[in-house]
Design an enzyme around this catalytic site. Structure first.
Site, PDB file in Angstrom:
ATOM      1  N   CYS A 162     -32.348 -12.794 -48.127  1.00 29.21           N
ATOM      2  CA  CYS A 162     -33.649 -12.675 -48.797  1.00 29.21           C
ATOM      3  C   CYS A 162     -34.704 -11.992 -47.929  1.00 29.21           C
ATOM      4  CB  CYS A 162     -34.155 -14.049 -49.250  1.00 29.21           C
ATOM      5  SG  CYS A 162     -34.765 -15.069 -47.885  1.00 29.21           S
ATOM      6  N   VAL A 178     -34.422  -5.400 -26.474  1.00 31.32           N
ATOM      7  CA  VAL A 178     -34.765  -6.304 -27.567  1.00 31.32           C
ATOM      8  C   VAL A 178     -35.416  -7.586 -27.045  1.00 31.32           C
ATOM      9  CG1 VAL A 178     -32.943  -5.409 -29.076  1.00 31.32           C
ATOM     10  CG2 VAL A 178     -32.437  -7.340 -27.573  1.00 31.32           C
ATOM     11  N   ASP A 179     -35.701  -7.616 -25.739  1.00 37.28           N
ATOM     12  CA  ASP A 179     -36.202  -8.851 -25.125  1.00 37.28           C
ATOM     13  C   ASP A 179     -37.694  -9.101 -25.343  1.00 37.28           C
ATOM     14  OD1 ASP A 179     -37.415  -7.054 -23.270  1.00 37.28           O
ATOM     15  OD2 ASP A 179     -35.643  -7.135 -21.987  1.00 37.28           O
ATOM     16  N   ARG A 237     -24.088  -2.028 -19.403  1.00 38.79           N
ATOM     17  CA  ARG A 237     -23.040  -1.182 -18.827  1.00 38.79           C
ATOM     18  C   ARG A 237     -23.231  -0.905 -17.346  1.00 38.79           C
ATOM     19  NH1 ARG A 237     -25.122   0.469 -23.368  1.00 38.79           N
ATOM     20  NH2 ARG A 237     -23.865   0.405 -25.263  1.00 38.79           N
ATOM     21  N   HIS A 252     -34.853  -0.776 -31.156  1.00 42.76           N
ATOM     22  CA  HIS A 252     -33.759  -1.670 -31.577  1.00 42.76           C
ATOM     23  C   HIS A 252     -34.268  -3.033 -32.044  1.00 42.76           C
ATOM     24  CE1 HIS A 252     -30.747   0.769 -28.899  1.00 42.76           C
ATOM     25  NE2 HIS A 252     -31.000   1.360 -30.043  1.00 42.76           N
ATOM     26  N   ASN A 293     -32.487   5.666 -12.322  1.00 37.54           N
ATOM     27  CA  ASN A 293     -31.374   4.763 -12.597  1.00 37.54           C
ATOM     28  C   ASN A 293     -30.639   4.487 -11.293  1.00 37.54           C
ATOM     29  OD1 ASN A 293     -28.765   3.690 -13.530  1.00 37.54           O
ATOM     30  ND2 ASN A 293     -29.418   4.386 -15.540  1.00 37.54           N
ATOM     31  N   CYS A 303     -33.354 -13.630 -42.369  1.00 33.17           N
ATOM     32  CA  CYS A 303     -32.295 -13.947 -43.338  1.00 33.17           C
ATOM     33  C   CYS A 303     -31.753 -12.631 -43.894  1.00 33.17           C
ATOM     34  CB  CYS A 303     -32.826 -14.820 -44.467  1.00 33.17           C
ATOM     35  SG  CYS A 303     -31.645 -14.930 -45.822  1.00 33.17           S
ATOM     36  N   THR A 343     -33.538  -6.123 -15.772  1.00 33.29           N
ATOM     37  CA  THR A 343     -32.594  -6.843 -14.904  1.00 33.29           C
ATOM     38  C   THR A 343     -33.354  -7.704 -13.884  1.00 33.29           C
ATOM     39  OG1 THR A 343     -32.372  -4.814 -13.597  1.00 33.29           O
ATOM     40  CG2 THR A 343     -30.595  -5.308 -15.132  1.00 33.29           C
TER      41      THR A 343
HETATM   42  P1  OAD Z   1     -27.090   0.063 -20.308  1.00 27.63           P
HETATM   43  O1  OAD Z   1     -26.584  -1.249 -19.807  1.00 27.63           O
HETATM   44  O2  OAD Z   1     -26.121   0.963 -20.975  1.00 27.63           O
HETATM   45  O3  OAD Z   1     -27.744   0.859 -19.106  1.00 27.63           O
HETATM   46  C1  OAD Z   1     -28.615   0.242 -18.217  1.00 27.63           C
HETATM   47  C2  OAD Z   1     -28.732   1.128 -17.007  1.00 27.63           C
HETATM   48  O4  OAD Z   1     -29.736   0.609 -16.152  1.00 27.63           O
HETATM   49  C3  OAD Z   1     -27.449   1.216 -16.187  1.00 27.63           C
HETATM   50  O5  OAD Z   1     -27.098   2.593 -16.114  1.00 27.63           O
HETATM   51  C4  OAD Z   1     -27.813   0.637 -14.817  1.00 27.63           C
HETATM   52  O6  OAD Z   1     -27.263   1.404 -13.772  1.00 27.63           O
HETATM   53  C5  OAD Z   1     -29.320   0.779 -14.816  1.00 27.63           C
HETATM   54  N1  OAD Z   1     -30.051  -0.237 -14.037  1.00 27.63           N
HETATM   55  C6  OAD Z   1     -29.861  -1.580 -13.990  1.00 27.63           C
HETATM   56  N2  OAD Z   1     -30.805  -2.185 -13.242  1.00 27.63           N
HETATM   57  C7  OAD Z   1     -31.628  -1.200 -12.784  1.00 27.63           C
HETATM   58  C8  OAD Z   1     -32.793  -1.167 -11.952  1.00 27.63           C
HETATM   59  N3  OAD Z   1     -33.324  -2.288 -11.440  1.00 27.63           N
HETATM   60  N4  OAD Z   1     -33.364   0.039 -11.690  1.00 27.63           N
HETATM   61  C9  OAD Z   1     -32.819   1.184 -12.191  1.00 27.63           C
HETATM   62  N5  OAD Z   1     -31.725   1.212 -12.988  1.00 27.63           N
HETATM   63  C10 OAD Z   1     -31.137   0.048 -13.295  1.00 27.63           C
HETATM   64  O7  OAD Z   1     -28.357  -0.248 -21.231  1.00 27.63           O
HETATM   65  P2  OAD Z   1     -29.124   0.716 -22.263  1.00 27.63           P
HETATM   66  O8  OAD Z   1     -28.984   2.143 -21.892  1.00 27.63           O
HETATM   67  O9  OAD Z   1     -30.456   0.144 -22.430  1.00 27.63           O
HETATM   68  O10 OAD Z   1     -28.482  -1.912 -28.056  1.00 27.63           O
HETATM   69  O11 OAD Z   1     -28.268   0.450 -23.551  1.00 27.63           O
HETATM   70  C11 OAD Z   1     -28.680   0.941 -24.784  1.00 27.63           C
HETATM   71  C12 OAD Z   1     -28.338  -0.012 -25.878  1.00 27.63           C
HETATM   72  O12 OAD Z   1     -26.972  -0.405 -25.766  1.00 27.63           O
HETATM   73  C13 OAD Z   1     -29.065  -1.325 -25.821  1.00 27.63           C
HETATM   74  O13 OAD Z   1     -30.368  -1.251 -26.320  1.00 27.63           O
HETATM   75  C14 OAD Z   1     -28.215  -2.206 -26.679  1.00 27.63           C
HETATM   76  C15 OAD Z   1     -26.823  -1.720 -26.338  1.00 27.63           C
HETATM   77  O14 OAD Z   1     -26.049  -1.530 -27.457  1.00 27.63           O
HETATM   78  C16 OAD Z   1     -28.853  -2.904 -28.897  1.00 27.63           C
HETATM   79  O15 OAD Z   1     -29.113  -4.013 -28.525  1.00 27.63           O
HETATM   80  C17 OAD Z   1     -28.939  -2.496 -30.316  1.00 27.63           C
HETATM   81 ZN    ZN Z   2     -32.926 -16.227 -47.259  1.00 30.91          ZN
END
Ligand code: OAD
Ligand code: ZN
Length: 256
Positions: free
Chosen positions: A130, A101-102, A32, A119, A224, A127, A24
């Protein structure tokens, strides 16, 4: 708790499990959290399923259009990624498992064998017919030049493939490479402390794997800004910014 945490961290085999909160500060919103993309626009979630992406050209066009101006493009690692990399280099962290994924943890310099991008990442396009991959920027240039739904241009058996193109990031409904999951399980089995950084722990397999090993006796640390559903399992809980805690770890434990 902080002093005890620093002591345990420096004497343990530690695996970091990262989520969107790590990026972030690089200008990439999480999913979320308070300003999460799916909190603000739940419709974007539909496009994240592979079935919808394949079936609906409008979803693909939207995805490509969004990608052109996406905060991922041109994003740089932040202090949290660099602090994690220092901890790895100093042997204080065994492995970084990232759901992001960044590609920013690799960009911060972390060696491939010390990071699992469970991820995938958006640095390449793939593609879906293929299997040809190429740098994402090549595809984005085609979109910039007017192709709304770019298709694969590779020649297969004398004709153009034409398959649907997507980033190499995993969408909902796509299978994660089992080798990556084995890697993660192997490291978690051998660690003492799992440190979850900026993840809501709502998405499997990461959430279920972490909980499994914690129930089998591994210690758990969570950093978090907000509460997570597994806060009650954590011995070390910091509702703080990941960058601050990681810098504190690096400043305190690393001898420069
Ligand atoms: P979420 O968005 O679910 O959770 C991110 C968490 O980080 C939240 O609970 C925020 O409160 C917290 N947060 C944000 N900024 C922060 C900071 N500076 N310091 C501490 N905490 C902070 O993201 P993920 O748990 O990563 O999948 O989500 C998992 C997967 O959900 C992702 O990889 C994505 C999505 O589906 C794919 O892309 C396949
Ligand atoms: Zn192709």
């Amino acid at each position: 708790m902080l002093e005890r945490f620093l002591e345990v961290f420096s004497n343990s085999k530690v695996v970091a499990v990262c989520g969107a909160g790590l990026s972030t500060a690089s200008g990439i919103p999480d999913y979320r959290g308070e300003n999460g993309v799916w909190v603000k626009d739940p419709r974007a979630l539909a496009g994240a399923h592979i079935k919808n992406y394949l079936a609906d050209v409008e979803i693909r066009k939207n995805a490509w259009r969004d990608r052109l101006s996406s905060p991922y493009r041109g994003a740089r690692p932040n202090i949290a990624h660099y602090a994690l990399d220092v901890l790895v280099q100093q042997g204080l962290l065994d492995l970084i498992v990232t759901q992001n994924v960044d590609g920013l943890q690799r960009m911060a310099g972390t060696a491939s064998k010390k990071i699992v991008e469970i991820h995938g990442n958006i640095n390449s396009s793939l593609c879906l017919s293929c299997g040809h991959t190429e740098p994402m920027e090549n595809t984005l240039i085609r979109v910039e030049e007017g192709e709304e739904d770019p298709r694969c241009l590779i020649e297969v058996d004398g004709s153009i493939c034409g398959g649907v193109i997507k980033s190499t990031a995993i969408s909902f409904g796509q299978k994660i490479d089992p080798e990556l999951i084995r890697n993660v399980q192997y490291s978690l089995e051998r660690c003492d402390l799992i440190l979850v950084l900026g993840s809501s722990l709502t998405v499997n397999p990461v959430a279920s794997i972490v909980v499994k090993w914690v129930r089998m006796g591994k210690e758990l640390g969570i950093v978090n800004l907000q509460p997570t559903r597994y806060d009650h399992l954590a011995q070390y809980l910091f509702h703080e910014d990941v960058g601050e805690i990681l810098c504190l770890l690096a400043d305190t434990l690393v001898e420069f």
